[in-house]
Design a protein around this motif. Structure first.
Motif, PDB file in Angstrom:
ATOM      1  N   LEU A 302       0.845  -1.190   0.000  1.00 53.37           N
ATOM      2  CA  LEU A 302       0.000   0.000   0.000  1.00 53.37           C
ATOM      3  C   LEU A 302       0.879   1.237   0.000  1.00 53.37           C
ATOM      4  CD1 LEU A 302      -2.854   1.172   0.149  1.00 53.37           C
ATOM      5  CD2 LEU A 302      -2.685   1.056   2.642  1.00 53.37           C
ATOM      6  N   LEU A 303       0.727   2.097  -1.022  1.00 55.00           N
ATOM      7  CA  LEU A 303       1.590   3.260  -1.206  1.00 55.00           C
ATOM      8  C   LEU A 303       0.936   4.567  -0.783  1.00 55.00           C
ATOM      9  CD1 LEU A 303       2.918   2.379  -4.774  1.00 55.00           C
ATOM     10  CD2 LEU A 303       3.991   1.846  -2.578  1.00 55.00           C
ATOM     11  N   GLY A 304      -0.404   4.632  -0.842  1.00 56.21           N
ATOM     12  CA  GLY A 304      -1.084   5.876  -0.514  1.00 56.21           C
ATOM     13  C   GLY A 304      -2.517   5.869  -1.003  1.00 56.21           C
ATOM     14  N   ALA A 305      -3.074   7.054  -1.137  1.00 57.38           N
ATOM     15  CA  ALA A 305      -4.464   7.183  -1.564  1.00 57.38           C
ATOM     16  C   ALA A 305      -4.640   8.459  -2.366  1.00 57.38           C
ATOM     17  CB  ALA A 305      -5.400   7.189  -0.359  1.00 57.38           C
ATOM     18  N   LEU A 306      -5.636   8.454  -3.245  1.00 51.99           N
ATOM     19  CA  LEU A 306      -5.976   9.644  -4.020  1.00 51.99           C
ATOM     20  C   LEU A 306      -7.491   9.831  -4.028  1.00 51.99           C
ATOM     21  CD1 LEU A 306      -7.171   8.568  -6.975  1.00 51.99           C
ATOM     22  CD2 LEU A 306      -4.761   8.187  -7.439  1.00 51.99           C
ATOM     23  N   VAL A 320      -3.534  13.350  -4.960  1.00 53.12           N
ATOM     24  CA  VAL A 320      -2.940  12.393  -4.032  1.00 53.12           C
ATOM     25  C   VAL A 320      -3.038  12.985  -2.630  1.00 53.12           C
ATOM     26  CG1 VAL A 320      -0.846  11.154  -3.354  1.00 53.12           C
ATOM     27  CG2 VAL A 320      -1.383  11.476  -5.783  1.00 53.12           C
ATOM     28  N   VAL A 321      -3.766  12.317  -1.736  1.00 57.44           N
ATOM     29  CA  VAL A 321      -4.009  12.860  -0.403  1.00 57.44           C
ATOM     30  C   VAL A 321      -3.157  12.186   0.670  1.00 57.44           C
ATOM     31  CG1 VAL A 321      -6.346  13.629  -0.947  1.00 57.44           C
ATOM     32  CG2 VAL A 321      -6.001  11.315  -0.070  1.00 57.44           C
ATOM     33  N   LYS A 322      -2.615  11.012   0.387  1.00 57.28           N
ATOM     34  CA  LYS A 322      -1.714  10.336   1.318  1.00 57.28           C
ATOM     35  C   LYS A 322      -0.626   9.627   0.516  1.00 57.28           C
ATOM     36  CE  LYS A 322      -4.779   9.292   5.246  1.00 57.28           C
ATOM     37  NZ  LYS A 322      -3.943   9.652   6.406  1.00 57.28           N
ATOM     38  N   SER A 323       0.591   9.678   1.030  1.00 58.80           N
ATOM     39  CA  SER A 323       1.670   8.898   0.409  1.00 58.80           C
ATOM     40  C   SER A 323       2.537   8.316   1.511  1.00 58.80           C
ATOM     41  CB  SER A 323       2.500   9.758  -0.550  1.00 58.80           C
ATOM     42  OG  SER A 323       3.057  10.872   0.113  1.00 58.80           O
TER      43      SER A 323
END
Length: 338
Positions: A302-306, A320-323
């Motif tokens: 898991l790399l992040g979220a968009l 991209v809201v989380k990395s």
């Protein structure tokens, strides 16, 4: 007797995980233990293991959903889970010490999460989308134009245009191909400003630049006026399972992180909508030399979220809201992680 029974019932609610609560009762408090995960908590308390991405998205201090810490407290409602805020300053010394130790990882109780669309994120202009026209010249043969400058366009009365009509101005950044299939996905365009037509001929017009975000030059695309695009996008669960890829970034750089705008190969045709949160994942390569056939695949990284800001037919613009780790073009996006 009634008071003692009520106290016993309250104690059971607090310390027996999984006990159902009525909608109007106080939530139970669960203290996270070693080995707990958001997936497990979601499945255990609200019988929905797929709820955890929603919980993760609403708690900004949790950078990795697989790393929650013993001692964190969760409020258990019948339909949701919320992290408890840290203990107040006036609490007992032991509690204050524990709260201080957890301060960097403890998540605040979440409010509904929204994300701002500034209007300058650009988009991929797909094959079936055509510009309304072009800027063909700048007044006095200048190379660039800005606020209140005069330009000329190839939009005229034959196009049904009228004096006073507004158009949005875009610059072509280049053709974007899919990083895996090489299919042409569209032309990346970024907004430059707006103009208003003043004098029209049959096949041309004079216009004034009413707003300039960047320098404007001949050859810029004109599209129907999109108004003030600044607005809030509210998180929205996808209506169907979504799988795709990041195909380009606004900046054009290879490495992508939180705060960057990207373009993805999912649009309205695939069921994607503004507000959908998707998770950025990467397959982990399995070395069969050591697996010896006992394992066919490993859990994805898991790399992040968009969050999708705007959709086209086959593509979308996203933030991209989380990395958690470096993200690259070609990384996978899914509505649920495995």
């Amino acid at each position: 007797m009634k008071i003692r029974f009520a106290m016993l019932l309250f104690t059971l609610v607090l310390f027996i995980p999984g006990l159902a609560l009525a909608a109007d009762e106080e939530p139970a408090i669960y203290v996270i233990k070693q080995g707990d995960t958001l997936w497990g908590l979601s499945e255990r308390f609200i019988r929905d293991p797929h709820y955890w991405p929603n919980m993760w998205s609403k708690n900004g201090q949790i950078t990795n959903p697989h790393l929650i810490y013993p001692g964190q407290k969760v409020r258990v409602f019948p339909d949701r889970l919320e992290f408890e805020p840290p203990e107040p300053e006036g609490s007992a010394p032991a509690a204050k010490k524990a709260a201080a130790a957890q301060a960097e990882t403890m998540a605040e109780v979440a409010v509904e999460r929204t994300y701002s669309v500034r209007g300058n994120e650009g988009f991929l202009m797909e094959a079936d989308y055509k510009p309304a026209g072009f800027i063909v010249a700048v007044h006095h043969d200048r190379i660039v134009a800005g606020d209140d400058d005069i330009v000329y366009t190839d939009i005229g009365r034959r196009d049904g245009a009228k004096g006073g009509e507004k158009f949005s101005i875009y610059r072509k950044e280049g053709i974007v191909s899919h990083p895996l299939t090489n299919e042409v996905m569209g032309v990346k365009v970024v907004p430059l400003g707006t103009l208003q037509l003043t004098d029209l001929e049959q096949k041309a017009s004079r216009a004034i630049i009413t707003k300039a975000y960047q320098e404007i030059s001949s050859g810029s695309y004109l599209m129907p006026y999109r108004g003030d695009k600044r607005h809030e996008v509210v998180l929205k669960m996808p209506a169907r399972e979504l799988k795709g890829y990041i195909i380009e970034s606004y900046s054009g750089t290879e490495t992508i992180a939180a705060g960057d705008v990207v373009y993805i190969d999912l649009g309205s045709a695939q069921g994607a909508e503004a507000g959908n949160m998707l998770y950025i994942v990467r397959d982990v390569t399995l070395n069969q030399q050591y697996a010896e056939g006992r394992v066919d695949r490993l859990p994805q990284e898991l790399l992040g979220a968009l969050v999708i800001l705007e959709t086209g037919k086959k593509t979308a613009t996203a933030l991209v809201v989380k990395s958690i780790d470096a993200i690259y073009k070609g990384d996978k996006i899914v509505s649920l992680t495995k």
